[in-house]
Design a protein around this motif. Structure first.
Motif, PDB file in Angstrom:
ATOM      1  N   GLU B 203       6.427  -0.594  -3.871  1.00  0.00           N
ATOM      2  CA  GLU B 203       5.019  -0.441  -4.265  1.00  0.00           C
ATOM      3  C   GLU B 203       4.381  -1.796  -4.569  1.00  0.00           C
ATOM      4  N   LEU B 233       6.986   5.570   1.396  1.00  0.00           N
ATOM      5  CA  LEU B 233       6.134   4.429   1.030  1.00  0.00           C
ATOM      6  C   LEU B 233       5.775   3.534   2.217  1.00  0.00           C
ATOM      7  N   GLN B 235       3.471   1.796   4.611  1.00  0.00           N
ATOM      8  CA  GLN B 235       2.120   1.390   4.218  1.00  0.00           C
ATOM      9  C   GLN B 235       1.596   0.266   5.090  1.00  0.00           C
ATOM     10  N   ASP B 243      -3.146  -1.732  -0.463  1.00  0.00           N
ATOM     11  CA  ASP B 243      -2.816  -0.744   0.569  1.00  0.00           C
ATOM     12  C   ASP B 243      -4.071  -0.168   1.177  1.00  0.00           C
ATOM     13  N   ARG B 246      -1.138   4.579   3.000  1.00  0.00           N
ATOM     14  CA  ARG B 246       0.214   4.695   2.445  1.00  0.00           C
ATOM     15  C   ARG B 246       0.704   6.133   2.618  1.00  0.00           C
TER      16      ARG B 246
END
Lengths: 290, 290
Positions: B203, B233, B235, B243, B246
């Motif tokens: 992230e 995840l 992205q 992002d 995602r």
């Protein structure tokens, strides 16, 4: 030096530094540091330009720190409260090669009140470059402290992964970053793309630096009014864990996190990044490797 | 080559690659790529080990790609659908210096069905090192594509900021990263510290790489069941924006983001990172600078 603790409390103080109100800013910083010490914190970190704010056109700005009066006061406070302090950064005037230079400098003060090391900002933010000199070719260095090996960086250095590598290759486990990072500090077209841009940057980069360098990152950003673009987001980040403490809101406040240095060992056993970059045949250059 | 578009759609396909089910995996990938093309996407990216999954002990794993049959099929598909494709990665057997070597390789296929460049993974994840050879000292290279200058990286390369610097110093604006990143792929003590550790890493790190390198990052992670540790995840990240698309959840899916390359110019005008690292007197070493 007594044994290095594996668990300790870290305080990051999101001081709302008022322009050129040195005494008032110091007094509030002192109040937070006393509270941090009472709460058992071993380290307290203040933001960049902690006592002056960033007002380069103010006639007193360049010489605010000329007698190092406040640095001495922080040393006394550290000793009195038995706490390590990184009192943000100061603008310092030095004569190098006969030339008058202004630098942006962070110091690490031990709980015995001694300055154990200093760092002059290398990667100046663009608006600083008209006013300050960068420590361009000085190597990054690591200092031995009562908390272990520490590296100091300042604000925009965060954007340069090279700076972190230079510190961890020398064994730094804790990287302390006083900052003055503001959401408005972009060109207008960039800001119009996304007014939250710099908040997203800070929400990502501090944690990324902790993971990729298997290090504890203590990031103390300046506080202030949200309307003036202050982002806050002071935080303490660890690999595996992400943020272990983070300021909510941009206003002046202190957050304290419990740092467990054994997390770094667990992270390194999985990632082996320190091992990889330390190999003699590592396939990328690492600054300050030797 | 026709004009490079400033806005284009990018598809990252979070394929749930089933172990050694090459034909089935290819067929599902093909279905997604056809849909991406129909939606107007100019680029489709698949995960690492897209057709085999990661099953190094399977007797067929090492030779699954020996005749490059599926790579040819992806080239035909790219031409038919008029879409650029990075079809994940393949294990490839090469004889180097008379020695049989297994590599993990990504290719960029143009919308005309031509392979414009290839990349052999340099920073192998630790469990890969027993099975594969790293392209240790091969330099990172950048390729000219219909979308502009592209760099390819693979999975654990994400942890090495050096790899990104090597690409952007050569002008890469788009960095494409097929991945097989799983939450369980840690030592037990590390996993026990925080079962979400690798999700936090992903992230943060993809967005950080976009900001710090002023680049578009297309990250296609493998899909699968959450219970088996798949993180998802996938992205697409841009500086200033974070992002722009995602994947929600770890299951097989495709997400499409609209990339505006002018964002990179706005970001660079504020950050000037490409300018700084390109200076002859830049104070850190940059790999592949010359």
């Amino acid at each position: 030096m007594s044994e290095i603790p594996s668990k300790w409390k870290c305080a990051v103080i999101q001081l709302h530094s008022k322009p050129m109100q040195l005494e008032d800013n110091f007094n509030r910083a002192q109040g937070f540091i006393r509270k941090a010490a009472e709460a058992g914190a071993r380290l307290a970190v203040l933001p960049e330009y902690s006592l002056t704010s960033w007002v380069p056109d103010d006639p007193g700005f360049a010489d605010a720190h000329v007698d190092r009066e406040y640095l001495s006061k922080f040393c006394e406070l550290a000793k009195e409260c038995n706490i390590n302090i990184v009192p943000g950064t100061f603008v310092e005037r030095h004569v190098d090669d006969g030339k008058d230079m202004l630098y942006n400098v962070a110091h690490f003060i031990s709980n015995e009140g001694k300055i154990l090391g200093s760092y002059t900002k290398k990667n100046l933010w663009h608006t600083e470059r008209a006013h300050l000199e960068a420590a361009g070719n000085n190597p990054h260095t690591v200092m031995d402290t009562p908390l272990g090996k520490v590296g100091l960086l300042i604000c925009w250095d965060l954007a340069f992964p090279e700076a972190f590598r230079a510190l961890i290759i020398q064994g730094a486990k804790i990287i302390i970053i006083p900052s003055f990072w503001n959401l408005l500090d972009l060109t207008e077209p960039a800001f119009q793309r996304n007014p939250r841009s710099e908040a997203i940057y800070l929400e990502s980069i501090v944690i990324s630096r902790a993971f990729e360098n298997v290090s504890c990152i203590a990031f103390a950003n300046v506080g202030g009014q949200k309307e003036s673009g202050f982002a806050g987001l002071s935080q303490i980040a660890m690999p595996l864990m992400g943020d272990i403490a983070r300021a909510e809101g941009a206003h002046e406040q202190m957050v304290i996190g419990e740092v467990d240095m054994e997390v770094l060992q667990d992270a390194e056993e999985s990632y082996k990044v320190r091992e990889d970059i330390s190999r003699p045949d590592f396939h990328y250059p690492v600054y300050a490797k030797n």
